[in-house]
Enzyme design. Structure first.
Site, PDB file in Angstrom:
ATOM      1  N   SER A   7       0.835  -1.202   0.000  1.00  0.00           N
ATOM      2  CA  SER A   7       0.000   0.000   0.000  1.00  0.00           C
ATOM      3  C   SER A   7       0.867   1.249   0.000  1.00  0.00           C
ATOM      4  CB  SER A   7      -0.909   0.004   1.231  1.00  0.00           C
ATOM      5  OG  SER A   7      -1.569   1.257   1.323  1.00  0.00           O
ATOM      6  N   HIS A  30      -0.967  -1.083  -4.378  1.00  0.00           N
ATOM      7  CA  HIS A  30      -2.283  -0.712  -3.852  1.00  0.00           C
ATOM      8  C   HIS A  30      -2.315   0.797  -3.589  1.00  0.00           C
ATOM      9  CE1 HIS A  30      -6.094  -1.842  -1.871  1.00  0.00           C
ATOM     10  NE2 HIS A  30      -5.810  -0.912  -0.976  1.00  0.00           N
ATOM     11  N   ASP A  32      -4.577   3.825  -2.152  1.00  0.00           N
ATOM     12  CA  ASP A  32      -5.752   4.197  -1.366  1.00  0.00           C
ATOM     13  C   ASP A  32      -6.190   5.615  -1.705  1.00  0.00           C
ATOM     14  OD1 ASP A  32      -6.269   1.919   0.384  1.00  0.00           O
ATOM     15  OD2 ASP A  32      -4.280   2.345   1.207  1.00  0.00           O
ATOM     16  N   MET A  34      -8.859   8.450  -0.784  1.00  0.00           N
ATOM     17  CA  MET A  34      -9.813   8.849   0.261  1.00  0.00           C
ATOM     18  C   MET A  34     -10.235  10.302   0.051  1.00  0.00           C
ATOM     19  SD  MET A  34      -7.908   7.213   3.596  1.00  0.00           S
ATOM     20  CE  MET A  34      -6.962   5.696   3.484  1.00  0.00           C
ATOM     21  N   HIS A  63      -8.035   1.465  -4.594  1.00  0.00           N
ATOM     22  CA  HIS A  63      -9.101   1.237  -3.622  1.00  0.00           C
ATOM     23  C   HIS A  63      -9.753   2.577  -3.318  1.00  0.00           C
ATOM     24  CE1 HIS A  63     -10.111  -0.013   0.810  1.00  0.00           C
ATOM     25  NE2 HIS A  63     -11.195   0.175   0.087  1.00  0.00           N
ATOM     26  N   MET A  65     -12.032   4.790  -1.431  1.00  0.00           N
ATOM     27  CA  MET A  65     -12.805   5.013  -0.205  1.00  0.00           C
ATOM     28  C   MET A  65     -13.427   6.397  -0.332  1.00  0.00           C
ATOM     29  SD  MET A  65     -10.144   3.304   2.481  1.00  0.00           S
ATOM     30  CE  MET A  65      -8.727   3.335   1.387  1.00  0.00           C
ATOM     31  N   MET A 134     -12.397  -5.615   4.322  1.00  0.00           N
ATOM     32  CA  MET A 134     -11.587  -4.730   5.157  1.00  0.00           C
ATOM     33  C   MET A 134     -11.376  -5.368   6.528  1.00  0.00           C
ATOM     34  SD  MET A 134     -10.662  -2.075   3.428  1.00  0.00           S
ATOM     35  CE  MET A 134      -9.973  -1.157   4.819  1.00  0.00           C
ATOM     36  N   GLY A 139      -9.804   4.202   6.385  1.00  0.00           N
ATOM     37  CA  GLY A 139      -9.561   5.614   6.623  1.00  0.00           C
ATOM     38  C   GLY A 139      -8.138   5.959   7.012  1.00  0.00           C
ATOM     39  N   PHE A 140      -7.462   5.038   7.679  1.00  0.00           N
ATOM     40  CA  PHE A 140      -6.096   5.317   8.131  1.00  0.00           C
ATOM     41  C   PHE A 140      -5.237   4.065   8.030  1.00  0.00           C
ATOM     42  CE2 PHE A 140      -8.722   8.437  10.299  1.00  0.00           C
ATOM     43  CZ  PHE A 140      -7.998   9.611  10.113  1.00  0.00           C
ATOM     44  N   GLY A 141      -3.957   4.262   7.711  1.00  0.00           N
ATOM     45  CA  GLY A 141      -3.016   3.160   7.720  1.00  0.00           C
ATOM     46  C   GLY A 141      -2.518   2.899   9.134  1.00  0.00           C
ATOM     47  N   GLY A 142      -1.842   1.749   9.306  1.00  0.00           N
ATOM     48  CA  GLY A 142      -1.195   1.456  10.569  1.00  0.00           C
ATOM     49  C   GLY A 142      -2.093   0.948  11.678  1.00  0.00           C
ATOM     50  N   ASP A 172      -7.371  -6.244   3.549  1.00  0.00           N
ATOM     51  CA  ASP A 172      -6.650  -4.979   3.676  1.00  0.00           C
ATOM     52  C   ASP A 172      -6.844  -4.451   5.092  1.00  0.00           C
ATOM     53  OD1 ASP A 172      -5.565  -2.448   3.487  1.00  0.00           O
ATOM     54  OD2 ASP A 172      -6.969  -1.716   1.975  1.00  0.00           O
ATOM     55  N   GLY A 174      -3.895  -4.060   8.616  1.00  0.00           N
ATOM     56  CA  GLY A 174      -3.162  -4.771   9.653  1.00  0.00           C
ATOM     57  C   GLY A 174      -2.523  -6.063   9.190  1.00  0.00           C
ATOM     58  N   SER A 195       2.413  -0.739   6.237  1.00  0.00           N
ATOM     59  CA  SER A 195       3.584  -0.530   7.089  1.00  0.00           C
ATOM     60  C   SER A 195       4.455  -1.773   7.181  1.00  0.00           C
ATOM     61  CB  SER A 195       3.152  -0.072   8.491  1.00  0.00           C
ATOM     62  OG  SER A 195       2.115  -0.884   9.001  1.00  0.00           O
TER      63      SER A 195
END
Length: 226
Positions: A7, A30, A32, A34, A63, A65, A134, A139-142, A172, A174, A195
């Protein structure tokens, strides 16, 4: 066999071209997208996708969003995406949209938020090339992987098998060396890792390590037909 999609959300945005090339062993990149409406974050859009498609030979897996996916998704195919994922929660006419994406020459994919069940969309599955479960709130990585999504992945794989579909099942959120085997065992075969790849000293090596773990889990998984 597993597909690993790093990502770009976890990459250094000031060096996107270099970061894209750092994972050239990956199956897809990938991306993202948003809009700060469908999810509480704002990332990148069509111009960045166009630039990335010129900067890397790795195909782009976009992707979306975003709200009003019916209007915007086709533009990402035109921008160079090889696969476009819209959210079930954001599409007014998902079948029509999937057919439009395919007609423009990309793979059509639909994503489900953690709280959205797969069962109401069973009849739509033949219209898709991939389904994205999902494993965090988008909305957020990590974010940390949500184990409670594993039964949903299993149910989705069962539906795919029941209908005899050649449908990729993507996860997608974690995804890391500590979670990828559980996802693969449950039925996923396409893995988005942010990450876990871009936080590593050697992103390409991280991709290889994830692929090895996922392939091992898939080869021994019940759903794989053994």
């Amino acid at each position: 066999m597993a597909q690993i999609n790093p990502s770009i959300l976890s990459a250094d945005f000031a060096r996107l071209a270099e970061e894209a090339q750092a994972v050239e062993g990956a199956d897809w990149l990938h991306v993202d997208v948003m809009d700060n409406h469908f999810v509480p974050n704002l990332t990148l859009g069509v111009p960045i996708v166009e630039a990335l498609s010129r900067a890397t030979a790795t195909p782009l897996d976009c992707h979306l969003m975003i709200e009003d996916a019916d209007r915007w998704a086709p533009q990402y195919v035109e921008a160079g995406a090889g696969s476009v994922t819209f959210h079930a929660e954001a599409a007014a006419a998902p079948v029509r949209l999937a057919r439009e994406i395919r007609a423009k020459g990309a793979r059509a994919s639909m994503a489900l938020k953690p709280a959205t069940p797969i069962e109401p969309y069973e009849d739509l599955l033949p219209e898709l090339d991939m389904l994205l479960i999902m494993t965090v709130e988008p909305g957020f990585g990590g974010q940390s992987f949500l184990d409670i999504m594993l039964p949903k992945i299993r149910r989705t794989r069962e539906l795919i098998s029941r209908h005899g579909l050649e449908l990729w099942l993507q996860v997608d959120g974690g995804v890391s060396e500590s979670t990828i085997e559980r996802c693969a065992d449950a039925g996923a075969d396409v893995f988005v890792a942010g990450s876990a790849v871009y936080g590593a000293k050697d992103p390409a090596a991280a991709v290889r390590a994830l692929r090895t773990k996922a392939d091992g889990a898939i080869s021994s998984a019940q759903w794989c037909g053994h």
